[in-house]
Design a protein around this motif. Sequence first.
Motif: not given
Lengths: 114, 111
Positions: A33, A35, A43, A45, A48, A50, A96, A98-103, A105-106, B31-32, B34, B36, B44, B49, B51, B93, B96, B101
């Motif tokens: 992604y 931002y 932020l 978007l 992005y 996938q 990527g 859906s459920v475990y989509n923890e982002q 960052f750089g 979905y969840n 998060q 930060f 960040l 996180l 669910q 989120n 997907a 934010f």
Amino acid sequence: DGGITQSPKYLFRKEGQNVTLSCEQNLNHDAMYWYRQDPGQGLRLIYYSQIVNDFQKGDIAEGYSVSREKKESFPLTVTSAQKNPTAFYLCASSSGTSVYNEQFFGPGTRLTVL
Amino acid sequence: KQEVTQIPAALSVPEGENLVLNCSFTDSAIYNLQWFRQDPGKGLTSLLLIQSSQREQTSGRLNASLDKSSGRSTLYIAASQPGDSATYLCAPNTNAGKSTFGDGTTLTVKP
């Protein structure tokens, strides 16, 4: 070290120039992604992706372009059509799903138009 | 379109206090969510996180709760320290890969 790298850390652009911001990840993440963050704000978007060779516009895609030729890389080009490009740009990636989509960052690139 | 509000925008507390940061969102089909942390001029850092099926998530002195039906999440910080000073952002989120934010809460913990 696993993570996301962005370069350069600071970038100065003259009006009318295109510039490209680099984002690389070695987390084996499918999704990436871009931002934009303006002072005192959250932020927004830009684009992005996938999966490799596919990307979608975000909320503020006008004046920006991206490519996703490799899983590890997602460069962002800020074109001369972007009217107010001075901002802090952040790249992120996630698994990527859906459920475990923890982002993650750089460190960001700060772009200033001279 | 998802809208996210974080209250308060800024908070200043003495060291040792427990505090709560609030996040509300308009589209409960998430979905969840998060949380930060962002230090000035930095990227960040993911804190927690949650669910959509969970009510809360804990990590050390941090506890995040989620009430999906009412569109609310809270971040509880126990025994605050000066090193906790930063801006805290929440991001639900709803699809997907697409997170929205809030503008963040800027926390200052005074020694």
